[in-house]
Design an enzyme around this catalytic site. Structure first.
Site, PDB file in Angstrom:
ATOM      1  N   TYR A   1       0.915  -1.251  -0.065  1.00  0.00           N
ATOM      2  CA  TYR A   1       0.097  -0.031   0.037  1.00  0.00           C
ATOM      3  C   TYR A   1       0.784   1.295  -0.076  1.00  0.00           C
ATOM      4  O   TYR A   1       0.234   2.274  -0.160  1.00  0.00           O
ATOM      5  CB  TYR A   1      -0.736   0.073   1.145  1.00  0.00           C
ATOM      6  CG  TYR A   1      -1.957  -1.063   1.063  1.00  0.00           C
ATOM      7  CD1 TYR A   1      -1.996  -1.904   0.250  1.00  0.00           C
ATOM      8  CD2 TYR A   1      -2.851  -1.370   2.175  1.00  0.00           C
ATOM      9  CE1 TYR A   1      -3.046  -2.874   0.012  1.00  0.00           C
ATOM     10  CE2 TYR A   1      -3.803  -2.112   2.215  1.00  0.00           C
ATOM     11  CZ  TYR A   1      -3.953  -3.189   1.084  1.00  0.00           C
ATOM     12  OH  TYR A   1      -4.772  -4.064   1.197  1.00  0.00           O
TER      13      TYR A   1
ATOM     14  N   LYS B   1       5.063 -14.435   2.106  1.00  0.00           N
ATOM     15  CA  LYS B   1       5.377 -14.982   1.059  1.00  0.00           C
ATOM     16  C   LYS B   1       6.727 -15.062   0.834  1.00  0.00           C
ATOM     17  O   LYS B   1       7.322 -14.823  -0.171  1.00  0.00           O
ATOM     18  CB  LYS B   1       4.469 -14.585   0.027  1.00  0.00           C
ATOM     19  CG  LYS B   1       2.863 -14.808   0.111  1.00  0.00           C
ATOM     20  CD  LYS B   1       2.477 -16.220   0.108  1.00  0.00           C
ATOM     21  CE  LYS B   1       2.717 -16.742  -1.468  1.00  0.00           C
ATOM     22  NZ  LYS B   1       2.450 -18.149  -1.264  1.00  0.00           N
TER      23      LYS B   1
ATOM     24  N   ASP C   1      -0.822 -17.705   2.372  1.00  0.00           N
ATOM     25  CA  ASP C   1      -2.259 -18.511   1.802  1.00  0.00           C
ATOM     26  C   ASP C   1      -2.269 -19.729   2.768  1.00  0.00           C
ATOM     27  O   ASP C   1      -3.402 -19.881   3.222  1.00  0.00           O
ATOM     28  CB  ASP C   1      -1.771 -19.171   0.356  1.00  0.00           C
ATOM     29  CG  ASP C   1      -0.088 -19.760   0.208  1.00  0.00           C
ATOM     30  OD1 ASP C   1       0.468 -19.578   1.432  1.00  0.00           O
ATOM     31  OD2 ASP C   1      -0.034 -20.300  -0.931  1.00  0.00           O
TER      32      ASP C   1
ATOM     33  N   ASP D   1      -4.041  -6.815   6.072  1.00  0.00           N
ATOM     34  CA  ASP D   1      -5.414  -6.348   5.955  1.00  0.00           C
ATOM     35  C   ASP D   1      -6.264  -7.596   5.448  1.00  0.00           C
ATOM     36  O   ASP D   1      -7.436  -7.537   6.181  1.00  0.00           O
ATOM     37  CB  ASP D   1      -5.149  -5.329   4.646  1.00  0.00           C
ATOM     38  CG  ASP D   1      -6.697  -4.739   4.379  1.00  0.00           C
ATOM     39  OD1 ASP D   1      -7.456  -4.602   5.191  1.00  0.00           O
ATOM     40  OD2 ASP D   1      -6.633  -4.332   3.292  1.00  0.00           O
TER      41      ASP D   1
ATOM     42  N   ASP E   1      -9.533  -9.426   8.325  1.00  0.00           N
ATOM     43  CA  ASP E   1     -10.780  -9.456   8.073  1.00  0.00           C
ATOM     44  C   ASP E   1     -11.173 -10.984   8.191  1.00  0.00           C
ATOM     45  O   ASP E   1     -12.220 -11.444   8.882  1.00  0.00           O
ATOM     46  CB  ASP E   1     -11.173  -9.233   6.621  1.00  0.00           C
ATOM     47  CG  ASP E   1     -11.334  -7.749   6.606  1.00  0.00           C
ATOM     48  OD1 ASP E   1     -10.817  -6.915   7.439  1.00  0.00           O
ATOM     49  OD2 ASP E   1     -12.014  -7.325   5.634  1.00  0.00           O
TER      50      ASP E   1
HETATM   51  C1  IPM Z   1      -8.844  -1.201   6.817  1.00  0.00           C
HETATM   52  C2  IPM Z   1      -9.191  -0.762   5.620  1.00  0.00           C
HETATM   53  C3  IPM Z   1      -8.388   0.477   5.015  1.00  0.00           C
HETATM   54  C4  IPM Z   1      -7.248  -0.562   4.575  1.00  0.00           C
HETATM   55  C5  IPM Z   1      -8.841   1.457   4.307  1.00  0.00           C
HETATM   56  C6  IPM Z   1      -9.965   2.127   5.064  1.00  0.00           C
HETATM   57  C7  IPM Z   1      -7.801   2.435   3.815  1.00  0.00           C
HETATM   58  O1  IPM Z   1      -9.740  -1.830   4.830  1.00  0.00           O
HETATM   59  O2  IPM Z   1      -8.648  -0.344   7.614  1.00  0.00           O
HETATM   60  O3  IPM Z   1      -8.428  -2.306   6.923  1.00  0.00           O
HETATM   61  O4  IPM Z   1      -7.228  -1.014   3.381  1.00  0.00           O
HETATM   62  O5  IPM Z   1      -6.197  -0.671   4.908  1.00  0.00           O
HETATM   63 MN    MN Z   2      -9.155  -3.749   5.692  1.00  0.00          MN
END
Ligand code: IPM
Ligand code: MN
Length: 361
Positions: free
Chosen positions: A138, A193, A225, A249, A253
């Site tokens: 990023y 990775k 993975d 990231d 989730d």
């Molecule tokens: C997170 C979100 C973010 C990211 C955005 C809001 C910049 O998905 O905080 O995980 O992609 O890092």
């Molecule tokens: Mn996120």
């Protein structure tokens, strides 16, 4: 004593409602006059109105505050000509400009919350993902190249300094925790990775070097993975996981899904001088303004904020307020006093906050 200044950006979608809910609980737990919430503009809707996603006075307010509390930002239709979302820039720019290098995402299964992993109950999953937050893939945000409408590329950036500090953060955290639920071993798992890319092999090597200073914490490794399988099959073997930005990231989730979903997953983005706290979820525009979003992730992020402030300011009262909010959230969910929709109940955002506020006593 002057109140602590909390720069507060409600943002888009469900951002305003979950932020307001968290503020009522935080204010009650800390007592009048302890926290001063300073409302600041920013996000996708603000960009549509003003052309600025992170206005300069909002940035200055965040920089000068004691901590930053954020709801959520981003609206699907609000995009740059290159197709990327505008709202995310609120956050990304704060990360880069305030150097919030460690994104701390606890994954903890609370009693009374049903995990989709039927082998696990409250307490059985309890680890923290430390996501590198200022470099990795990023770092390339806004700087990728699209050539002749044929080739697109973004660069993955891994530096020694950036990796050393996030690895140190992860080992320090592990040293303070009680280890993985499965075996009580304090452990940092490096997720990368390294089998494929040099940048990840470098990341792993630096983590190994940092580990040398922490003999009481074990180190192990998982490919990005493969870890998605382990996080479902044996999540209790994790204590702290450290990962490059995009990998962190994605897996945060997944981790959230194993303990009840995004509505319960807090996050703290921490640097040496500043920190920002928000639920790990997005702005959920589909349910915005209906008072049905869960405020739990923002509330638990507020708990992280109070603990961070308590340590920085050597203020034990803030730490106690954090403990009380955390216990109140646990009671409300375990006794099913007010269960938000995403955890199988019917309570509204304000009802959950009100139940937590009452349970504080
Ligand atoms: C997170 C979100 C973010 C990211 C955005 C809001 C910049 O998905 O905080 O995980 O992609 O890092
Ligand atoms: Mn996120």
């Amino acid at each position: 004593m002057a109140p602590y200044r909390i720069a507060t950006i409600e943002g888009d979608g469900i951002g305003p409602e979950v932020t307001k809910a968290a503020i009522t609980v935080l204010a009650e737990a800390c007592g009048a006059g302890t926290l001063a919430f300073e409302r600041l503009e920013g996000g996708a809707a603000h960009y549509v109105r003003s052309g600025h996603v992170l206005p300069e006075d909002t940035f200055a307010g965040c920089r000068d505050a004691d901590a930053i509390l954020h709801g959520a930002a981003g609206l699907p239709g609000v995009v740059y000509p290159d197709g990327t979302e505008v709202g995310n820039d609120l956050h990304l720019r704060l990360r880069f400009r305030l150097d919030l290098y460690a994104n701390v995402r606890p994954v903890k299964l609370l009693p009374g919350v049903l995990s989709p992993l039927r082998a696990f109950e409250g307490g059985g999953i309890d680890y923290v993902i430390v996501r590198e937050n200022t470099e990795g893939l990023y770092a390339s945000r806004g700087a990728g190249v699209v050539l002749r409408d044929e080739i697109a590329s973004d660069s993955l950036v891994v530096t020694r300094k950036g990796t050393e500090r996030v690895a140190r953060f992860a080992f320090e955290l592990a040293a303070k925790r009680r280890g993985a639920p499965r075996d009580g071993q304090r452990r940092v798992t490096v997720c990368d990775k390294a089998n494929i890319l040099r940048s990840y092999a470098f990341f792993r090597r630096i983590c190994d070097e940092v580990h040398a200073g922490y003999p009481d914490v074990a180190i192990d490794y998982a490919y990005a993975d493969a870890i998605t399988v382990h996080m479902l099959k044996r999540p209790d073997s994790y204590d702290v996981i450290v990962a490059e930005n995009m990998v962190g990231d994605i897996i945060s989730d997944l981790g959230a899904a194993t303990v009840g979903g995004m509505g319960i997953a807090p996050s703290g983005e921490i640097g040496d001088a500043h920190a920002l706290f928000q639920g790990a979820h997005g702005s959920a525009p589909d349910i915005a303004g209906q008072n049905v979003a869960s405020p739990v992730a923002t509330l638990l992020s507020g708990v992280m904020m109070l603990r961070w402030l308590a340590e920085r300011k050597s203020d034990t009262a803030l730490g106690q307020a954090a403990d009380r909010i955390e216990a109140a959230v646990a009671t409300v969910l375990a006794e099913r006093r007010a269960v938000p929709r995403d955890l199988g109940g019917h309570a509204s955002c304000t009802e959950v906050a009100e139940a937590v506020r009452r349970a504080l006593a």
